[in-house]
Design a protein around this motif. Sequence first.
Motif: not given
Length: 129
Positions: A73-102
């Motif tokens: 949501s910050d124009p200065a940071l919006a294009s910075t690539p983001f890699i999410m790490m999690s011990g939870e690999q639920t479909p919700q965790t992954i889908s929320h990350s993808v929807a947010a732009g991971v």
Amino acid sequence: MTETFTILLVEDSTLMRSLIRDMLRPVQHLTVIEAANGAEALDVLTRQRVDVVLSDWNMQPMNGLQLLQTMRSDPALASTPFIMMSGEQTPQTISHSVAAGVAAFLTKPFGRDQLARALTRVITARSAA
């Protein structure tokens, strides 16, 4: 001339930060900056440009998803690539990350090769853009 990349490693576990830093140590032309949670990461991002954020999902007071959403949501940071790490690999965790732009999602535990592939993919995509 070889370009140097800066990674912001956001992880609340001191042990995990140390393990990931050790995985990244052999990578040449790479600078690693660390933050213990999303709030600390945002503070770092206001002071320094980074090429990639590598963040844990589950942290307090600001988790990885909240950090990602704030960055997008910050124009200065919006294009910075983001890699999410999690011990939870639920479909919700992954889908929320993808929807947010991971850019990539790593399920813990992961090895050096998986981390290297994700970073290479993200950095290559950023360089091509």
